[in-house]
Design a protein around this motif. Structure first.
Motif, PDB file in Angstrom:
ATOM      1  N   VAL A 102       0.835  -1.198   0.000  1.00  0.00           N
ATOM      2  CA  VAL A 102       0.000   0.000   0.000  1.00  0.00           C
ATOM      3  C   VAL A 102       0.874   1.254   0.000  1.00  0.00           C
ATOM      4  CG1 VAL A 102      -1.690   1.340   1.323  1.00  0.00           C
ATOM      5  CG2 VAL A 102      -1.895  -1.162   1.186  1.00  0.00           C
ATOM      6  N   ASP A 103       1.947   1.227   0.819  1.00  0.00           N
ATOM      7  CA  ASP A 103       2.829   2.384   0.910  1.00  0.00           C
ATOM      8  C   ASP A 103       4.171   1.961   1.498  1.00  0.00           C
ATOM      9  OD1 ASP A 103       3.678   5.009   0.703  1.00  0.00           O
ATOM     10  OD2 ASP A 103       1.835   5.824   1.551  1.00  0.00           O
ATOM     11  N   TYR A 104       5.139   2.872   1.419  1.00  0.00           N
ATOM     12  CA  TYR A 104       6.501   2.633   1.924  1.00  0.00           C
ATOM     13  C   TYR A 104       6.898   3.888   2.700  1.00  0.00           C
ATOM     14  CZ  TYR A 104      11.568   1.693   1.786  1.00  0.00           C
ATOM     15  OH  TYR A 104      12.879   1.459   2.105  1.00  0.00           O
ATOM     16  N   LEU A 105       6.948   3.784   4.033  1.00  0.00           N
ATOM     17  CA  LEU A 105       7.230   4.924   4.901  1.00  0.00           C
ATOM     18  C   LEU A 105       8.629   4.816   5.505  1.00  0.00           C
ATOM     19  CD1 LEU A 105       3.814   5.056   6.799  1.00  0.00           C
ATOM     20  CD2 LEU A 105       4.435   6.196   4.679  1.00  0.00           C
ATOM     21  N   VAL A 106       9.334   5.940   5.530  1.00  0.00           N
ATOM     22  CA  VAL A 106      10.700   5.961   6.048  1.00  0.00           C
ATOM     23  C   VAL A 106      10.708   6.446   7.496  1.00  0.00           C
ATOM     24  CG1 VAL A 106      13.007   6.949   5.747  1.00  0.00           C
ATOM     25  CG2 VAL A 106      11.617   6.396   3.748  1.00  0.00           C
ATOM     26  N   LYS A 107      11.443   5.711   8.349  1.00  0.00           N
ATOM     27  CA  LYS A 107      11.577   6.102   9.757  1.00  0.00           C
ATOM     28  C   LYS A 107      12.396   7.388   9.864  1.00  0.00           C
ATOM     29  CE  LYS A 107      11.640   1.256  11.340  1.00  0.00           C
ATOM     30  NZ  LYS A 107      12.463   0.218  11.979  1.00  0.00           N
ATOM     31  N   LYS A 111       3.230  11.014  11.760  1.00  0.00           N
ATOM     32  CA  LYS A 111       1.840  10.650  12.078  1.00  0.00           C
ATOM     33  C   LYS A 111       0.924  10.819  10.861  1.00  0.00           C
ATOM     34  CE  LYS A 111       0.101  12.234  15.931  1.00  0.00           C
ATOM     35  NZ  LYS A 111      -0.513  13.134  16.939  1.00  0.00           N
ATOM     36  N   GLY A 112       1.056  11.978  10.189  1.00  0.00           N
ATOM     37  CA  GLY A 112       0.176  12.243   9.055  1.00  0.00           C
ATOM     38  C   GLY A 112       0.353  11.245   7.922  1.00  0.00           C
ATOM     39  N   LEU A 113       1.599  10.862   7.643  1.00  0.00           N
ATOM     40  CA  LEU A 113       1.866   9.915   6.559  1.00  0.00           C
ATOM     41  C   LEU A 113       1.342   8.530   6.895  1.00  0.00           C
ATOM     42  CD1 LEU A 113       5.489  10.949   5.499  1.00  0.00           C
ATOM     43  CD2 LEU A 113       3.329  11.486   4.379  1.00  0.00           C
ATOM     44  N   LEU A 114       1.487   8.113   8.172  1.00  0.00           N
ATOM     45  CA  LEU A 114       0.977   6.803   8.575  1.00  0.00           C
ATOM     46  C   LEU A 114      -0.540   6.781   8.478  1.00  0.00           C
ATOM     47  CD1 LEU A 114       1.352   3.975   9.713  1.00  0.00           C
ATOM     48  CD2 LEU A 114       1.377   4.950  12.016  1.00  0.00           C
ATOM     49  N   ARG A 115      -1.161   7.841   8.955  1.00  0.00           N
ATOM     50  CA  ARG A 115      -2.624   7.915   8.910  1.00  0.00           C
ATOM     51  C   ARG A 115      -3.115   7.877   7.464  1.00  0.00           C
ATOM     52  NH1 ARG A 115      -5.966  10.845  13.346  1.00  0.00           N
ATOM     53  NH2 ARG A 115      -8.098  10.445  12.654  1.00  0.00           N
TER      54      ARG A 115
END
Length: 533
Positions: A102-107, A111-115
């Motif tokens: 669904v997505d690829y988030l960088v540490k 909060k907004g990107l995860l939501r």
């Protein structure tokens, strides 16, 4: 839709704990049903819980996140996966999205990107749920408006977040076939919506963009096939055409018709022509890049891709030379010459910026600050305060066109010239003060007339007469006098040897120093010292 089940996995428990607290999962209709610390443990938990959603680190011991998503696909599970990672490399994200993440988030995770990613997963699950409850995907597509689906499909293609296999399946289900072998992306920007004083309401924007969309749709049919989609306040036009068809006349038609019927100005930029769906994103990116060059070309035009690929060369060395020429013209108070040099500077800035507003702004700001510093270095301080100079960059970023930036730089250069005229009365005294102080501090070095002349931006011949006018002696003799005075001090006040004193006052050869000393004082250094003692 019922409550969704989710599993969180990471090899660092503190990350899992942080993710559980980062967003209100229950408010989003999600229950965390398990946690895992290894790839193997995660897969076992997935088989046990059959979750709707998995949030996992892509790099896990005993099996990576990619291994997990492959297994999910192999088993035909409906589980959606959101990857998190400490790595920002494109290859990681590319692999993750290629396998349906669904997505690829960088540490560290925002909060907004995860939501946003979770909402996207929920929407995908909801869509699948609707499809299953309405006798399969074909029935769902038939219920939707075909054009809307096609727009959604190409919107995802331009962003590069859809697999080609899915594109082909959806086009087949929509019974749409693109007949021609080439695709070219255009971007239409409305001048009124870009203006800083624009007060358009959202419904007015929609009506305007709707009218332009219909107009573009009609024109596209004369050239081939196509789709028009909205991208924020711009329109993106995907044109499917034959290899022989030149797309430029279509762009000019769009520009002319909008101007004639709607009485508004638009800019049309052209991306590269590509031969398959996979390359549509690169064509869209190229069109956006072309659009940025309207900063230099001006609005209300068609900007072809060749504008960015034509030969443009300007080196930092050339820009540096022009900066020095500006300083010299300022010091000489040559207004016409200064105007010519700044115009050449602007040409070089445009060439070196290659369509980038940011690069142009930084080049011009660098010129202003460096010229200001150089003038201050020769005793001519700027009329602008330090705070005003720092504000220049902010103001320069606010200009929408290169012509505005040029006008600003010309104004500041003109102000510098006026400041020089005001300060011209005391200028020569300041220059002589600088020269004398420099000689007093650097007499031990290899000081030449040419090097000092260049420091105050004078021709060496002019500087020679300038120096004699103010000191009644020539430059070389003045430097020798300073060195001999220092030599006498060292000779009488220290125990240093003659060759040491010679080096300390700027002579590499002790014999040459002794000869010069005798010429100056009538005796050799040791004789002079003995007599004084």
């Amino acid at each position: 839709m019922q409550v969704l089940n989710a599993i969180i996995a990471d090899d660092e428990p503190i990350i899992i704990k942080g993710l559980k607290k980062l967003i209100p999962w229950q408010e989003l209709g999600i229950e965390i049903v398990g946690e895992a610390w290894t790839g193997k443990g995660l897969m076992e938990l997935i088989e046990q819980e059959n979750p709707d959603l998995v949030i996992t680190d892509i790099s896990m011991p005993d099996g990576t996140g990619i291994d997990v998503i492959k297994e999910i696909q192999k088993q035909g599970l409906h589980t959606k996966v959101i990857f998190i990672s400490a790595y920002q490399e494109f290859s990681y994200a590319k692999d993750a999205l290629a396998y349906g993440a669904v997505d690829y988030l960088v540490k560290p995770i925002e909060k907004g990107l995860l939501r946003e990613a979770v909402h996207k997963a929920i929407a995908m699950l909801q869509e699948e749920h609707n499809e299953q409850s309405s006798k399969g995907k074909l029935a769902v597509y038939e219920q939707k408006d075909k054009n809307t689906q096609l727009e959604e499909l190409f919107d995802r293609l331009t962003e590069g977040d859809i697999r080609i296999e899915e594109v082909q399946r959806k086009l087949q289900s929509l019974e749409i076939h693109f007949s021609y072998e080439r695709f070219t992306i255009l971007v239409i920007e409305l001048e009124q919506l870009q203006a800083t004083n624009s007060r358009w309401e959202e419904h007015e924007k929609r009506l305007l963009l709707f009218a332009i969309t219909n107009m573009a749709d009609e024109l596209i049919r004369e050239y081939g096939m196509g789709v028009v989609i909205r991208k924020s306040e711009n329109l993106c036009v995907i044109v499917n055409h034959s290899a022989e068809r030149d797309i430029l006349p279509l762009c000019e038609d769009i520009l002319d018709k909008i101007r004639y019927y709607l009485k508004i100005g638009v800019t049309v930029s052209i991306g590269e022509t590509v031969s398959n769906f996979r390359e549509i994103k690169s064509s869209y990116t190229a069109a956006l890049h072309s659009l940025k060059s309207s900063y230099f070309t001006g609005t209300g035009k068609v900007i072809p891709l060749w504008f960015l690929t034509k030969e443009m060369h300007a080196s930092e060395y050339q820009l540096g030379q022009l900066r020095q020429s500006i300083i010299q013209a300022l010091l000489a108070k040559e207004k016409d010459q200064l105007s010519q040099i700044t115009e050449e500077l602007f040409k070089q800035v445009e060439a070196s910026s290659r369509g980038s507003k940011e690069a142009a702004v930084m080049s011009c700001y660098s010129v202003l600050t460096e010229v200001t510093e150089e003038l201050a270095g020769v005793g001519i301080p700027s009329s602008a305060s330090l705070q005003e100079q720092q504000d220049w960059l902010h103001r320069m970023h606010q200009f929408h066109r290169f012509e505005e930036l040029k006008a600003f730089v010309n104004l500041k250069v003109t102000n510098m010239l006026e400041q020089l005229h005001l300060a011209s009365g005391g200028k020569e005294a300041q220059q002589m003060k600088f020269v004398k102080e420099y000689i007093e501090q650097h007499y031990s070095e290899n000081i030449t007339l040419e090097s000092i002349a260049s420091m105050i931006y004078m021709n060496p011949y002019y500087f020679s007469s300038f120096f004699k006018k103010h000191t009644n002696e020539n430059f070389k003799q003045y430097v020798t006098d300073v060195r001999m005075k220092q030599a006498v001090k060292l000779l009488l006040q220290t125990d240093k040897m003659v060759y040491e004193i010679a080096e300390l006052v700027g002579y590499n050869n002790a014999r040459q120093f002794s000869d010069m000393f005798k010429k100056h004082f009538g005796k050799l250094p040791q004789e002079y010292k003995s007599q004084k003692q």
